[in-house]
Enzyme design. Sequence first.
Site, PDB file in Angstrom:
ATOM      1  N   GLY A  11      28.231  29.857  41.981  1.00 33.37           N
ATOM      2  CA  GLY A  11      27.067  29.358  41.237  1.00 33.37           C
ATOM      3  C   GLY A  11      26.357  28.165  41.848  1.00 33.37           C
ATOM      4  N   ASN A 105      15.978  37.683  44.425  1.00 34.33           N
ATOM      5  CA  ASN A 105      17.344  37.615  44.957  1.00 34.33           C
ATOM      6  C   ASN A 105      17.348  36.721  46.197  1.00 34.33           C
ATOM      7  OD1 ASN A 105      20.134  38.315  45.258  1.00 34.33           O
ATOM      8  ND2 ASN A 105      19.549  39.715  46.906  1.00 34.33           N
ATOM      9  N   HIS A 107      19.451  36.151  49.835  1.00 32.04           N
ATOM     10  CA  HIS A 107      20.376  36.854  50.725  1.00 32.04           C
ATOM     11  C   HIS A 107      20.671  35.969  51.942  1.00 32.04           C
ATOM     12  CE1 HIS A 107      22.395  40.269  52.472  1.00 32.04           C
ATOM     13  NE2 HIS A 107      21.791  40.009  53.615  1.00 32.04           N
TER      14      HIS A 107
HETATM   15  C1  GRF Z   1      24.818  33.099  48.440  1.00 31.63           C
HETATM   16  O1  GRF Z   1      25.178  32.923  49.776  1.00 31.63           O
HETATM   17  C2  GRF Z   1      23.751  34.127  48.298  1.00 31.63           C
HETATM   18  O2  GRF Z   1      22.924  34.230  49.404  1.00 31.63           O
HETATM   19  C3  GRF Z   1      24.530  35.408  48.124  1.00 31.63           C
HETATM   20  O3  GRF Z   1      25.658  35.044  47.387  1.00 31.63           O
HETATM   21  C4  GRF Z   1      25.964  33.668  47.618  1.00 31.63           C
HETATM   22  C5  GRF Z   1      26.094  33.012  46.283  1.00 31.63           C
HETATM   23  O4  GRF Z   1      26.555  31.701  46.362  1.00 31.63           O
HETATM   24  N1  GRF Z   1      23.705  36.408  47.504  1.00 31.63           N
HETATM   25  P1  GRF Z   1      26.608  30.799  45.058  1.00 31.63           P
HETATM   26  O5  GRF Z   1      27.424  31.565  44.016  1.00 31.63           O
HETATM   27  O6  GRF Z   1      25.219  30.563  44.587  1.00 31.63           O
HETATM   28  O7  GRF Z   1      27.291  29.544  45.470  1.00 31.63           O
END
Ligand code: GRF
Length: 198
Positions: A11, A105, A107
């Site tokens: 998160g 989203n 990525h």
């Molecule tokens: C991030 O690296 C994002 O790009 C990917 O999942 C990860 C989530 O990290 N989709 P967090 O839970 O926000 O720390």
Amino acid sequence: MNIAVFCSGNGSNFQAIADNLKSFQPAKVALMVCDNPKAYALERAKRAGVKTVLVERKNFNSKDEYEAKIIANLEQEQIGLICLAGYMRLVGPKFIKRYRHKILNIHPALLPAFKGTHAVLDALDYGAKVSGVTVHFVDEEMDRGPIILQQALEIKADDTEDSLAERIHRIEHQLYPEAVRLFVEGKLKIAGRKVKIC
Ligand code: GRF
């Protein structure tokens, strides 16, 4: 505008968006949707005073029923924007139709390179010299929707998955709030695959 952030894990992107929007009157994170009772994201939401809803897929017979429950929560909070942030599920077609062009989203690679759930490691293993971060609209296919913002970074010869992921996260925490603000301000115009920032 009320924003919902979807999480399954740590998160940190939720945190970055929620912190950033504190100084931004027109929008606030009103809800976290989480599918994993063990996610640290839930703890972050509690601390940030953001309402959470835990919806576990295993408690529903079908994906449609699972997502209908989520949609009911989103409608109750009058959500105008959904940010997927480490949400480890593919969003279904009915859901996407209901919130078309209102789901973002993030990525951890430069799409369309290294789609999927191991993008950081995949870029490293492939021997790529650059990778980066992409914020995009979500459509029916994983990691395919129109691209809003991208930022590249260099992969160093001695990078490990952890060191690269850490630098990628630092970029994500800047880029995602920036994209959210652009959306809320009505500055993103979609034409086919292209997103114009006006
Ligand atoms: C991030 O690296 C994002 O790009 C990917 O999942 C990860 C989530 O990290 N989709 P967090 O839970 O926000 O720390």
